[in-house]
Design an enzyme around this catalytic site. Structure first.
Site, PDB file in Angstrom:
ATOM      1  N   HIS A 297      54.843  78.163  20.072  1.00 35.49           N
ATOM      2  CA  HIS A 297      55.277  77.815  21.427  1.00 35.49           C
ATOM      3  C   HIS A 297      55.928  76.426  21.418  1.00 35.49           C
ATOM      4  O   HIS A 297      56.992  76.234  21.999  1.00 35.49           O
ATOM      5  CB  HIS A 297      54.087  77.857  22.396  1.00 35.49           C
ATOM      6  CG  HIS A 297      54.383  77.299  23.766  1.00 35.49           C
ATOM      7  ND1 HIS A 297      55.338  77.840  24.605  1.00 35.49           N
ATOM      8  CD2 HIS A 297      53.871  76.222  24.420  1.00 35.49           C
ATOM      9  CE1 HIS A 297      55.396  77.130  25.716  1.00 35.49           C
ATOM     10  NE2 HIS A 297      54.522  76.135  25.631  1.00 35.49           N
TER      11      HIS A 297
ATOM     12  N   ASP B  73      59.817  74.732  28.700  1.00 38.17           N
ATOM     13  CA  ASP B  73      58.457  75.220  28.570  1.00 38.17           C
ATOM     14  C   ASP B  73      58.369  76.647  29.128  1.00 38.17           C
ATOM     15  O   ASP B  73      57.634  77.488  28.617  1.00 38.17           O
ATOM     16  CB  ASP B  73      57.524  74.281  29.344  1.00 38.17           C
ATOM     17  CG  ASP B  73      56.065  74.479  28.982  1.00 38.17           C
ATOM     18  OD1 ASP B  73      55.213  73.918  29.684  1.00 38.17           O
ATOM     19  OD2 ASP B  73      55.780  75.225  28.026  1.00 38.17           O
TER      20      ASP B  73
ATOM     21  N   HIS C 269      54.543  68.893  23.537  1.00 35.53           N
ATOM     22  CA  HIS C 269      54.054  68.904  24.907  1.00 35.53           C
ATOM     23  C   HIS C 269      52.723  69.647  25.100  1.00 35.53           C
ATOM     24  O   HIS C 269      52.087  69.507  26.132  1.00 35.53           O
ATOM     25  CB  HIS C 269      55.106  69.504  25.844  1.00 35.53           C
ATOM     26  CG  HIS C 269      55.105  70.993  25.830  1.00 35.53           C
ATOM     27  ND1 HIS C 269      55.673  71.714  24.802  1.00 35.53           N
ATOM     28  CD2 HIS C 269      54.566  71.898  26.685  1.00 35.53           C
ATOM     29  CE1 HIS C 269      55.489  72.994  25.037  1.00 35.53           C
ATOM     30  NE2 HIS C 269      54.819  73.147  26.172  1.00 35.53           N
ATOM     31  N   ASP C 270      52.301  70.472  24.130  1.00 33.18           N
ATOM     32  CA  ASP C 270      51.046  71.214  24.302  1.00 33.18           C
ATOM     33  C   ASP C 270      50.068  70.946  23.167  1.00 33.18           C
ATOM     34  O   ASP C 270      49.207  71.778  22.866  1.00 33.18           O
ATOM     35  CB  ASP C 270      51.324  72.722  24.382  1.00 33.18           C
ATOM     36  CG  ASP C 270      51.625  73.172  25.813  1.00 33.18           C
ATOM     37  OD1 ASP C 270      52.242  74.238  25.978  1.00 33.18           O
ATOM     38  OD2 ASP C 270      51.241  72.450  26.752  1.00 33.18           O
TER      39      ASP C 270
ATOM     40  N   HIS D 135      49.414  79.281  23.370  1.00 31.41           N
ATOM     41  CA  HIS D 135      49.649  77.840  23.236  1.00 31.41           C
ATOM     42  C   HIS D 135      49.393  77.382  21.812  1.00 31.41           C
ATOM     43  O   HIS D 135      48.395  76.752  21.518  1.00 31.41           O
ATOM     44  CB  HIS D 135      48.778  77.067  24.225  1.00 31.41           C
ATOM     45  CG  HIS D 135      49.297  77.133  25.614  1.00 31.41           C
ATOM     46  ND1 HIS D 135      48.671  77.838  26.625  1.00 31.41           N
ATOM     47  CD2 HIS D 135      50.419  76.619  26.182  1.00 31.41           C
ATOM     48  CE1 HIS D 135      49.366  77.751  27.726  1.00 31.41           C
ATOM     49  NE2 HIS D 135      50.439  77.008  27.503  1.00 31.41           N
TER      50      HIS D 135
END
Ligand SMILES: [Zn+2]
Length: 1663
Positions: free
Chosen positions: A1414, A1562, A1450-1451, A1410
């Site tokens: 990514h 994702d 998103h992460d 992560h």
């Protein structure tokens, strides 16, 4: 002659032209702000500024008006010469091309003009001979508007010189600037005039309106006054008070005649009430001397008046009172302070005197006997007047009043003709007007006529009674003439009603009815009478005040005028009330006047509602619909609006549709008000479905009011079951509210024909926009293709390697036929070798995959095509067989259509190209084998690259226009020479490609020739039509619309032919639409050709630059020439071979300074020396300079010394630890300057091409030109000023002009060249090469070249983020590919800052999986899904932008542990987010925190709504990545996608789709190729292992699936399960939607599952 010119040149600014120009621009702005901008002013302005700026000694300004050239001069009359080729300005106006003549006296061109103009100077009027001449047309919107003729340019020393290109530019710029301002000014002053007209009208209306109000007031006062007098039965102070109100006077004196003496008895409003002081002179004059009314308008100059009274009164009216026996009784005097008395006042005064004379004598004066008054009781006539249907405020509207009366009569009596006349007693005529459009009718009041007889008899007459008049024969036999009798006027008959019919006589009952009606009408006509006479008086006063005419005559004159039938006026209180809340349209409407009968409470409600509606125009109709029931108290109410197709009535309150029927429909159809007071449900037309308005179906009372806009009913307002009654007030409100929707339905523009047209136009525009988008998409992809092909060509010339040549050839092939891959296979020594071109790479293979297909093709010797083979969309194999021997095979895969969005089949054209390629390839192979140059392949590539036409573009244009206009056929004809060619077929292939028509032949040929649009309803009636094609095809052409496509110069470049409109004929709006379309086509076609030109030019200039622009020489530390990028012989006269044998100082000795500089850097490596314009010489220089291959610029400078900029710097090893030599870089200053200007010119063209699709305004062009001039200037001060000028211009009304952005410079190229050749760090050179003349800016063209290669990378599913050095260009390219940066107004710096911060926030925890890679990977997957599947078409640009941000972020700040870990640990985040989607909430929060940073606030420019929906979508998408929602998401979306056929996706699916997309992105790494996936999988595994270890060490419950992942049997089993049971269902779900475009992903995934299954089987779990 030179005296004059010299004196003129003194006006030239010596300091700075830029400053001067700025001043001129500012002056102009002031000038054009003045009231009247005349042609003379424009001329003077242009003369003055052009002389100053260009140095012209004389300037003539010609205006082109109606094929004349007009010269406007202050002191002379305007001169006109025709626009023809007799004069230079005429010639220029026709050709629209500027002309310069350098030596006029010797120029045969100049002297060939019959009409000559001479430069001269006004004071002496001396004719000067023309020497240099410049003649410039100023063209705006394709029209030549001005011609500017400049004579005899003078230089700084006042010597004659020639006009330069810059002068022409400046002249054009100033001309455009002036004409633009002139146009704007003309437009504004027109508007001003209109505004003034309106103002005048309003003023007049207001005046008349107050008259109207006063008239009603007076009539009522008089009535009241009579009542008071009657009831009191004597004259009291109260009565006098009433009388003063009737007379609208400030003072009254009542004199009584007692004992032959007149005495003042009662005085009101006077300064004194003392009867001894009050004078009786005027009263006596009136009563005794003249026995007439005395009207004195100016007391101060009146001899009769006792000036010593000193009363503050202006005018007086004295009216005597006589008894019926004509004995004097007394006199009333009326006084006014500011105005005078009118004839109407006189009649009122007389009437009052008459009433007073009838008072009982005792109560009045004792000497007068007890006389009875009139038989009629005063006031009885007015009893029911108020209930009369006409609003008494519409006095201006005679026809309407009369029509209303006629309507009433027709309700009661059955008659054939019916008329109402108004008796104008002063003009002595009866007058009527049947309708507003009718002429007035008048009849004299004369005893001999029927009407006159009635008038004087004051009684009704019926025919066929014997009436003693002469004109009886002109009437029908049976009739009734009823006088309208008033008690308020002196002559009681104020009008007549006449009714006639042919058969039945009028009964007694009917006679009573007409009597009653006349009684009702009387009050109304009284008001009219007062109003009309007052109006006349007002007009008389205004226009004939000074005329010496008696009041009687003046009144007659005034009365003979037409009444104002069109002037509206508004009662003040209503006007005030509505002014603030309603648009002018409503105020203008008649219906507002009815509001005067509405109670103040209701008015307040209406006002509130209008304000609310105004505040929320989008839901205005809804508000109205909801308020109806309270405004008109009723059980149910509805607002219906007809839909644009006239199919349904839309119920505004709940947006439901209803079939038009029942009374509602009847109301729409008849455009009449329907008002039924009871038993509506029994009405035969009643339809309970619609007419009960959603309420009780037993409708008793019903009211429907049509909504009429421009004489068409667009809807209905309806009420059912009134709470009280549908009375006058309710009707008035209903009528008023029925006009409100008009304002909200239609555009405020009055000129729009009606609402439906507006809607239609709106739909067209939307459609048009869509098509435009598509056209431009195709245009852009075509351009990109051209760019690519040209790039290949460029490489081609350098490519010496055969393999590279094959690569270029295949690359080009893919671009030309729109395929993704292409390959060439040949046999070499019994073995097949294949070169496969795929995604920018060439792969050499000896193992062939599809041998069967190849063998089939080789065997048959014919092309073989296959569709859907191996999951690919399509494939074609072309064999090349020579002498029965197969030589090679050409393959192409995955063809897409012209829009590159869908796969399609190969066609004949493709086959042909592939065949030619195969031939060229084969010949080249032979040549290559022989060691010769593979020219045929090179030729082939060259030919196709340059032939790549705009086929796709035209084809899209054609389809678009055909659909847009809803017609059968559309053809685009492109002009080529004297013919027009069809370049692309229509769907029906009705006209063969390359079909040609000569210009001028047929209808379309005519259009191309004349440039005129042709709209033909039946072509067979047009002699130009050639039916040959119809006969051949059996198709029948009937309607046709042809339109020329003009370029910016107004030249016809193409023509559109639209055939057979599907419904009806092509109408005006079709023409309008097509005009817009033609503009777009024009701009697209032009851009396309310009781009081609630019690409060629670019590579040419680059080549020149690389070949001569720079000499790069590197000396080693020994001072020996180590490297030179080209032969140094032309420059230094020494060959490299010889140079390398000796120290630089020996062969450079001619250039002492240079030698010293090199030595200096040698000794001091940190030093960098840079010098400009250095003379470089060599002993043998001049002798050897003219060798072949020399460029023009070098040859031009032959004979003079060569000047170079040079830079000397040290060359260091990579780690800068050691100096290994010195580099000398020489730049040819002259060549650089020339190239620089060429590049700039090109860049301007590219930019103008990139500008808005609607073309540029002339002002923009003007700014561009100034920009170019600014570039060419050397003096920095001037430049700054010029930039100011441009800024000032831009502030005018431009907002999008991005003229000054990003210019490429030669510098950019030279740096690139240097870095390519010797690998120097170019950042050093950015510094060293910075010069004043060449400011460094980014290069747009370069950026595009890079982007193309980046875009190619981005199209790869398996793009590996770990091998990308700088991610930002990729990120930016993804955004740019969807044009998001420009659409969202985001500058690239903000995006860069944003990306940096995102990277930082991903780096917080240094996770194996992560991390930033990514994030980038998910962004890329999102980009891929949106760009290569139909998913992209569902989302808007804003939404795509939100998805990109969501995917990328998103992460953010992922801790490398999952939600369970956070919750179990009770971490800070888990606490904040209450264990719910803990991490996802945090990622989303961090995203918005970053966006708050002002350096990267990407959503800064968004409006509130856009921000809101952006945030909503981003948050939803990020939260959707929570694995806890995985199953739920798949279940929901799968069932949704299964329904997709029946219920297509709509807006409510937005968030669901966003979530599944981002979630799939994702989890997209399992859909990459096996080796890629393996990499990612290992990283996940590492992260999991770390979490497991930490769980153990922290004593948290360990996550079992993370355990023992380092053991292969555990790992493979776990991974297999993950792929098959977690990932596969997700992608299967997505595939329901995006099939077949995500086949590649599914395929990879399946492969990975298979591989892991095998691995799992190899590593079984120990049992
Ligand atoms: Zn993720």
């Amino acid at each position: 002659m030179f005296e004059f010119t010299r004196s003129l040149s003194k006006g030239l600014p010596s300091s700075s032209p830029g400053e001067y120009l700025l001043r001129i621009v500012k002056e102009t702005q002031v000038l054009f702000q003045s009231q009247n901008v005349s042609n003379v002013m424009i001329s003077d302005y242009l003369r003055k500024s052009l002389r100053s700026f260009t140095g012209a000694s004389w300037v003539e300004v010609f205006f082109v008006e109606e094929s004349n050239l007009l010269l406007y001069k202050t002191l002379q009359t305007t001169k006109a010469i025709p626009v023809n080729e007799d004069s230079l300005p005429g010639y220029v106006a026709l050709s629209k091309e500027p002309q310069t003549v350098n030596n006029a006296s010797a120029s045969s061109f100049y002297n060939s003009f019959k009409v000559q103009f001479h430069p001269y100077v006004v004071p002496a009027k001396e004719i000067v001979q023309a020497s240099s001449v410049a003649c410039v047309p100023i063209t705006k919107d394709g029209q030549c508007r001005l011609v500017l003729l400049l004579f005899n340019k003078l230089d700084e020393n006042s010597s004659l010189c020639y006009f330069s290109e810059g002068d022409l530019c400046m002249t054009e710029a100033l001309g455009l600037w002036a004409i633009n301002h002139y146009d704007i000014h003309t437009y504004c002053s027109d508007l001003k005039k209109k505004l003034n007209n309106v103002k005048e009208q309003v003023e007049e209306s207001t005046k008349l309106m107050s008259l109207g109000v006063r008239a009603i007031h007076r009539r009522n006062s008089l009535e009241k006054c009579i009542k008071v007098i009657q009831s009191e039965f004597k004259l009291t102070k109260n009565s006098i008070q009433q009388i003063s109100q009737v007379m609208l006077c400030e003072g009254v004196i009542f004199h009584l005649f007692i004992g032959e003496v007149l005495k003042p008895i009662i005085a009101l409003g006077m300064d004194t009430y003392d009867s001894k002081v009050l004078t009786t002179k005027t009263a006596e004059y009136s009563l005794i001397s003249s026995k007439q009314i005395l009207n004195i308008s100016e007391l101060s100059t009146e001899p009769l008046w006792d000036q010593e009274m000193q009363m503050r009164m202006k005018s007086l009216l004295a009216c005597p009172i006589f008894s019926p026996e004509k004995e004097p009784l007394g006199c009333i005097e009326y006084f006014r302070k500011s105005t005078s008395f009118s004839p109407v006042d006189e009649t009122f005064a007389s009437k009052i005197s008459e009433i007073l004379s009838s008072l009982p004598r005792d109560n009045f004066v004792s000497s007068i006997g007890d006389k009875n008054t009139s038989d009629r009781t005063v006031g009885t006539l007015f009893k029911e007047l108020n209930s009369f249907a006409i609003s008494s405020h519409e006095l201006y509207d005679y026809p309407r009043i009369f029509a209303e009366i006629r309507r009433v009569i027709n309700n009661f009596l059955i008659v054939d003709s019916c008329a109402v006349y108004f008796a104008n007693q002063i003009s002595n005529v009866f007058w009527t007007q049947q309708s507003e459009n009718c002429d007035e009718l008048t009849q004299p009041i004369c005893k001999d006529t029927l009407f006159g007889y009635v008038f004087f008899k004051q009684a009704r007459v019926t025919l066929p009674d014997n009436v003693p008049v002469s004109d009886l024969s002109s009437y029908d036999k049976i009739g009734m003439i009823q006088p309208i009798i008033s008690n308020l006027t002196l002559q009681p008959v104020i009008g007549l009603i006449s009714v006639f019919r042919p058969h039945k006589e009028f009964s007694q009952e009917e006679q009573e009815i007409i009597e009653k009606i006349s009684g009702k009408v009387a009050g109304l006509l009284e008001c009219l009478w007062i109003y009309r006479n007052e109006e006349m008086h007002l007009n008389t006063q205004q226009t004939e005040e000074t005329q010496d005419a008696s009041p009687e005559i003046r009144f007659r004159i005034a009365n003979s005028r037409r009444p104002h039938t069109s002037i509206h006026f508004l009662p003040e209180e209503v006007s005030e009330l509505l002014k603030s809340s309603v648009s002018p349209q409503i105020v203008r409407s008649n219906s507002i006047y009815s509001l005067t009968s509405v109670s103040p409470t209701k008015l307040g409600e209406i006002k509130n509602m209008l304000q609310e509606m105004k505040a929320k125009p989008e839901s205005a109709l809804n508000i109205l619909s909801k308020r109806l029931r309270t405004l008109v108290p009723s059980q149910a109410s509805k607002l219906f609006i007809m839909d644009p197709h006239e199919q349904h009535l839309i119920d505004i309150a709940n947006s439901s549709l209803a079939k038009p029927s029942g009374l509602v429909n009847l109301c729409m159809q008849t455009k009449e008000i329907i008002c039924i007071r009871s038993g509506t449900y029994q009405h035969p037309q009643f339809d309970k479905l619609i007419d009960s308005l959603g309420g009780d179906s037993k409708v008793q009372s019903f009211l429907a009011m049509p909504i009429i806009v421009q004489d068409r009913s667009l809807g209905v307002i309806a009420f059912a079951n009134a709470s009280i009654n549908f009375g006058p007030e309710e009707l008035a409100i209903a009528e008023f509210v029925s006009i409100i929707p008009k304002d909200y339905l239609s555009n405020t523009n009055d000129n729009i024909k009606d609402i439906r047209d507006a809607i239609q136009v709106g739909r067209r525009h939307k459609m048009l926009q869509q098509w435009c988008k598509q056209v431009f998409f195709v245009a852009n992809s075509t351009l990109n293709k051209i760019l690519l092909v040209k790039d290949i060509m460029h490489k081609l010339y350098e490519a010496k390697n055969f393999e590279k040549l094959i690569k270029s050839g295949l690359e080009m092939l893919c671009a030309v036929i729109n395929t993704e891959q292409a390959a060439v296979t040949y046999e070499d020594a019994g073995e097949f070798i294949e070169y496969l071109y795929k995604k920018g790479k060439i792969i050499k293979k000896s193992h062939l995959e599809d041998q069967g297909l190849l063998a089939k093709s080789l065997e048959s010797g014919r092309p073989v095509t296959l569709e859907s083979m191996f999951g690919k969309e399509n494939i074609i194999v072309i064999p090349f067989v020579e002498k029965k021997m197969p030589r090679l095979l050409i393959k192409a895969y995955n063809k897409r259509d012209d829009t590159l969005s869908y796969y399609c089949s190969f066609n004949k054209e493709d086959e042909q190209i592939l065949n030619e390629f195969a031939t060229a390839m084969s010949i080249s192979f032979v040549a290559h084998d022989k060691g010769e140059s593979p020219d045929s392949l090179r030729q082939f590539i060259k030919q196709y690259a340059s032939n790549l036409n705009n086929h796709a573009l035209i084809s899209t244009i054609r389809t678009a226009s055909q659909k847009l206009l809803d017609c059968d056929r559309a053809t685009v004809f492109i002009i080529e020479g004297k013919e027009m060619v069809v370049k692309s077929q229509g769907l029906e292939k009705e006209i063969p490609v390359d079909f040609r028509i000569p210009i001028g032949k047929g209808i379309i040929g005519n259009v191309a020739q004349t440039g005129q649009t042709e709209n033909i309803r039946d072509v067979y009636e047009d002699p130009r039509f050639d039916p040959a094609m119809d006969k051949k095809t059996g198709y029948r052409t009937s309607t046709m619309l042809c339109m020329p496509v003009l370029d910016t110069q107004g030249k016809v470049i193409a023509a559109l032919q639209m055939i057979n409109k599907k419904k009806g004929f092509f109408d005006e709006s079709d023409e309008e639409t097509l005009v817009i379309f033609c503009e777009i086509i024009s701009s697209a076609l032009q851009n396309c050709s310009m781009f081609m030109h630019n690409i060629t030019e670019r590579s040419r200039i680059l080549n020149i630059l690389n070949s001569i622009g720079n000499y790069i020489l590197v000396f080693n530390s020994e001072g020996i020439l180590d490297y030179s990028n080209k032969s140094i012989k032309p420059l230094f006269g020494i060959t490299k071979k010889i140079a390398v044998k000796s120290h630089y100082s020996s062969w450079l000795r001619e250039n002492r300074e240079l030698v010293l500089d090199i030595t200096s850097v040698m000794q001091n490596p940190t030093k960098r020396i840079q010098k400009k314009q250095q003379k470089i010489s060599s002993a043998s220089f001049k002798r050897t300079r003219t060798g072949p291959g020399m460029t023009k610029s070098l040859q031009q400078s032959q004979g003079s010394d060569m000047y170079f900029h040079y830079t000397v710097a040290s060359v260091q090893t990579f780690n800068k630890s050691e100096t290994v030599g010195v580099v000398l870089i020489l730049e040819d200053a002259s060549a650089l300057a020339e190239l620089s200007s060429k590049l700039e010119k090109m860049q301007l063209e590219v930019q103008s091409m990139k500008s808005s699709i609607y073309g540029e305004t002339s002002l923009q062009k003007c700014i561009q030109k100034l920009g170019a001039i600014s570039k060419a200037l050397g003096d920095p001060d001037t430049k700054i000023h010029l930039e100011d000028v441009i800024k000032t211009l831009k502030q005018g009304n431009l907002n999008t002009a991005d003229i000054m952005s990003q210019m490429p410079t030669v510098q950019g190229y030279s740096n690139k060249a240097i870095s390519e050749y010797i690998g120097l760090d170019t950042s050093i050179h950015h510094e060293t090469f910075r010069t004043e003349e060449l400011p460094r800016r980014g290069s747009r063209i370069m950026v595009e070249v890079i982007e193309t290669s980046i875009l190619t990378d981005l199209r790869d599913i398996d793009l590996d983020p770990f091998i990308i050095e700088d991610h930002f260009p990729y990120i930016k390219a993804m955004f740019q590919d969807f044009d998001l940066l420009s659409q969202m107004e985001i500058n690239s710096d903000s995006l860069m800052n944003f990306s940096k911060l995102v990277k930082e926030h991903y780096g917080v925890w240094d996770n194996p999986f992560h991390n930033f890679y990514h994030g980038f990977n998910v962004l890329h997957a999102t980009y891929m899904l949106l760009s290569s599947t139909q998913a992209g078409t569902f989302f808007s640009a804003n939404e795509i932008f939100a998805l990109f941000i969501a995917a990328f972020c998103h992460d953010l700040e992922h801790p490398g542990r999952n939600n369970t870990f956070e919750i179990n640990r009770g971490s800070h985040l888990a606490l904040i987010y209450n264990d719910k989607s803990v991490l996802e909430n945090h990622h989303s929060a961090v995203t918005f925190k970053i966006l708050q940073n002002e350096k990267c606030n990407l959503i800064e420019k968004f409006n509130v709504d856009a921000k809101k929906s952006f945030r909503k979508l981003v948050v939803a998408s990020i939260l959707g990545t929570d694995m806890a929602k995985h199953v739920e998401e798949i279940t929901t979306m799968s069932s949704r996608f299964k329904d997709i056929e029946e219920t297509p996706l709509k807006n409510s699916d937005l968030e669901g789709l966003a979530c599944i997309l981002i979630h799939s992105a994702d989890l997209s790494h399992p859909c990459k190729k096996y080796d890629q996936y393996q990499k990612w999988s290992k990283k996940v595994c590492d992260e999991f292992t770390l979490q497991f270890q930490e769980e153990i060490s922290l004593g948290l419950p360990p996550t079992e699936i993370m355990k023992d992942l380092d053991r292969p049997e555990v790992y493979y089993a776990s991974e297999f399960g993950f792929l098959k049971f977690v990932i596969r269902p997700l992608w299967d779900c997505l595939n329901l939607w995006l099939n077949p475009h995500i086949n590649q992903y599914i395929e990879n995934l399946n492969e990975n599952i298979e591989k892991y299954q095998k691995l799992k089987e190899i590593h079984p779990k120990p049992s």
